[in-house]
Design a protein around this motif. Sequence first.
Motif, PDB file in Angstrom:
ATOM      1  N   VAL A 118       0.843  -1.202   0.000  1.00  0.00           N
ATOM      2  CA  VAL A 118       0.000   0.000   0.000  1.00  0.00           C
ATOM      3  C   VAL A 118       0.873   1.245   0.000  1.00  0.00           C
ATOM      4  CG1 VAL A 118      -1.775   1.276   1.256  1.00  0.00           C
ATOM      5  CG2 VAL A 118      -1.896  -1.206   1.157  1.00  0.00           C
ATOM      6  N   HIS A 119       1.943   1.225   0.780  1.00  0.00           N
ATOM      7  CA  HIS A 119       2.852   2.373   0.810  1.00  0.00           C
ATOM      8  C   HIS A 119       3.548   2.570  -0.539  1.00  0.00           C
ATOM      9  CE1 HIS A 119       2.411   3.211   5.050  1.00  0.00           C
ATOM     10  NE2 HIS A 119       3.170   4.263   4.863  1.00  0.00           N
ATOM     11  N   SER A 120       3.929   1.486  -1.180  1.00  0.00           N
ATOM     12  CA  SER A 120       4.561   1.598  -2.501  1.00  0.00           C
ATOM     13  C   SER A 120       3.613   2.249  -3.493  1.00  0.00           C
ATOM     14  CB  SER A 120       4.963   0.212  -3.017  1.00  0.00           C
ATOM     15  OG  SER A 120       5.942  -0.338  -2.193  1.00  0.00           O
ATOM     16  N   ILE A 121       2.355   1.821  -3.466  1.00  0.00           N
ATOM     17  CA  ILE A 121       1.357   2.399  -4.372  1.00  0.00           C
ATOM     18  C   ILE A 121       1.127   3.869  -4.024  1.00  0.00           C
ATOM     19  CG2 ILE A 121      -1.059   2.296  -5.116  1.00  0.00           C
ATOM     20  CD1 ILE A 121      -0.867  -0.785  -4.623  1.00  0.00           C
ATOM     21  N   ALA A 122       1.066   4.184  -2.742  1.00  0.00           N
ATOM     22  CA  ALA A 122       0.862   5.571  -2.315  1.00  0.00           C
ATOM     23  C   ALA A 122       2.026   6.459  -2.762  1.00  0.00           C
ATOM     24  CB  ALA A 122       0.694   5.633  -0.801  1.00  0.00           C
ATOM     25  N   ASN A 123       3.259   5.969  -2.604  1.00  0.00           N
ATOM     26  CA  ASN A 123       4.422   6.751  -3.043  1.00  0.00           C
ATOM     27  C   ASN A 123       4.436   6.934  -4.561  1.00  0.00           C
ATOM     28  OD1 ASN A 123       5.831   7.454  -0.618  1.00  0.00           O
ATOM     29  ND2 ASN A 123       6.419   5.321  -0.393  1.00  0.00           N
ATOM     30  N   ALA A 124       4.104   5.867  -5.289  1.00  0.00           N
ATOM     31  CA  ALA A 124       4.053   5.969  -6.757  1.00  0.00           C
ATOM     32  C   ALA A 124       2.954   6.942  -7.187  1.00  0.00           C
ATOM     33  CB  ALA A 124       3.817   4.592  -7.373  1.00  0.00           C
ATOM     34  N   THR A 125       1.833   6.906  -6.493  1.00  0.00           N
ATOM     35  CA  THR A 125       0.731   7.822  -6.801  1.00  0.00           C
ATOM     36  C   THR A 125       1.153   9.265  -6.543  1.00  0.00           C
ATOM     37  OG1 THR A 125      -0.891   6.121  -6.261  1.00  0.00           O
ATOM     38  CG2 THR A 125      -1.675   8.388  -6.275  1.00  0.00           C
ATOM     39  N   ALA A 126       1.856   9.487  -5.432  1.00  0.00           N
ATOM     40  CA  ALA A 126       2.339  10.842  -5.130  1.00  0.00           C
ATOM     41  C   ALA A 126       3.224  11.349  -6.265  1.00  0.00           C
ATOM     42  CB  ALA A 126       3.102  10.845  -3.802  1.00  0.00           C
ATOM     43  N   VAL A 152       5.516  14.210   2.255  1.00  0.00           N
ATOM     44  CA  VAL A 152       4.160  13.907   2.726  1.00  0.00           C
ATOM     45  C   VAL A 152       4.198  12.801   3.776  1.00  0.00           C
ATOM     46  CG1 VAL A 152       3.052  14.607   0.565  1.00  0.00           C
ATOM     47  CG2 VAL A 152       3.669  12.224   0.896  1.00  0.00           C
ATOM     48  N   THR A 153       3.207  12.833   4.654  1.00  0.00           N
ATOM     49  CA  THR A 153       2.977  11.761   5.619  1.00  0.00           C
ATOM     50  C   THR A 153       1.589  11.221   5.321  1.00  0.00           C
ATOM     51  OG1 THR A 153       4.324  12.843   7.297  1.00  0.00           O
ATOM     52  CG2 THR A 153       2.776  11.157   8.069  1.00  0.00           C
ATOM     53  N   PHE A 154       1.510   9.959   4.953  1.00  0.00           N
ATOM     54  CA  PHE A 154       0.222   9.363   4.623  1.00  0.00           C
ATOM     55  C   PHE A 154      -0.554   9.052   5.892  1.00  0.00           C
ATOM     56  CE2 PHE A 154       2.908   8.269   0.954  1.00  0.00           C
ATOM     57  CZ  PHE A 154       2.173   8.919  -0.023  1.00  0.00           C
ATOM     58  N   LEU A 155      -1.870   9.226   5.829  1.00  0.00           N
ATOM     59  CA  LEU A 155      -2.737   8.914   6.957  1.00  0.00           C
ATOM     60  C   LEU A 155      -2.983   7.415   6.935  1.00  0.00           C
ATOM     61  CD1 LEU A 155      -5.206  11.933   6.638  1.00  0.00           C
ATOM     62  CD2 LEU A 155      -3.074  11.762   7.950  1.00  0.00           C
ATOM     63  N   LYS A 156      -2.189   6.714   7.710  1.00  0.00           N
ATOM     64  CA  LYS A 156      -2.143   5.249   7.652  1.00  0.00           C
ATOM     65  C   LYS A 156      -3.488   4.580   7.904  1.00  0.00           C
ATOM     66  CE  LYS A 156       2.707   5.398   8.749  1.00  0.00           C
ATOM     67  NZ  LYS A 156       2.817   6.749   8.252  1.00  0.00           N
ATOM     68  N   HIS A 207      -3.222  12.432   3.047  1.00  0.00           N
ATOM     69  CA  HIS A 207      -1.900  12.742   3.592  1.00  0.00           C
ATOM     70  C   HIS A 207      -1.877  14.128   4.217  1.00  0.00           C
ATOM     71  CE1 HIS A 207      -1.850  14.701  -0.330  1.00  0.00           C
ATOM     72  NE2 HIS A 207      -0.903  15.491   0.150  1.00  0.00           N
ATOM     73  N   THR A 208      -0.808  14.399   4.907  1.00  0.00           N
ATOM     74  CA  THR A 208      -0.508  15.746   5.378  1.00  0.00           C
ATOM     75  C   THR A 208       0.879  16.094   4.855  1.00  0.00           C
ATOM     76  OG1 THR A 208       0.468  14.922   7.435  1.00  0.00           O
ATOM     77  CG2 THR A 208      -1.879  15.516   7.493  1.00  0.00           C
TER      78      THR A 208
END
Length: 137
Positions: A16-24, A34-38, A59-60
């Motif tokens: 999920v984090h990999s996808i979130a980073n790629a999306t960013a 960014v800090t994702f809201l886990k 995220h924030t």
Amino acid sequence: MFMQTDKQENSNGCGVHSIANATALAFGEDPSEVTFLKSEMRAHLLKCFKNKRIQMFPHTKKRRTEESPIQKSERVTIHCTCRMQASGFQYQCEGCSIWFHPECQGKTERMIKKSKKPYCSKCNIRNTQHIPNLAFM
């Protein structure tokens, strides 16, 4: 280049984090800022799949500091059609001088070692058709 990015809290959140980073990155955001809201990440990903549309993960923004987000930088030589780092047995094509893993070219290490002039599949086709390699002229 390695950047300090937000990390998962457990051993099963890396996908999920990999996808979130790629999306960013796809949305033009710097993942190191960014800090994702886990607590919202999995539900957000499921919503994206359901809607067939990816959106930036909740995220924030991190506070900017004078410190660079780059942790360390190193040059990596890429070879072969797989575009991976050099590892294991490789051979240099006699036609184009590029290094390849035999298995990526449909060959075995034994076949390469027996061959006096090993070629990659692209140069092998070029040689059997007697087409000059104009890129190297």
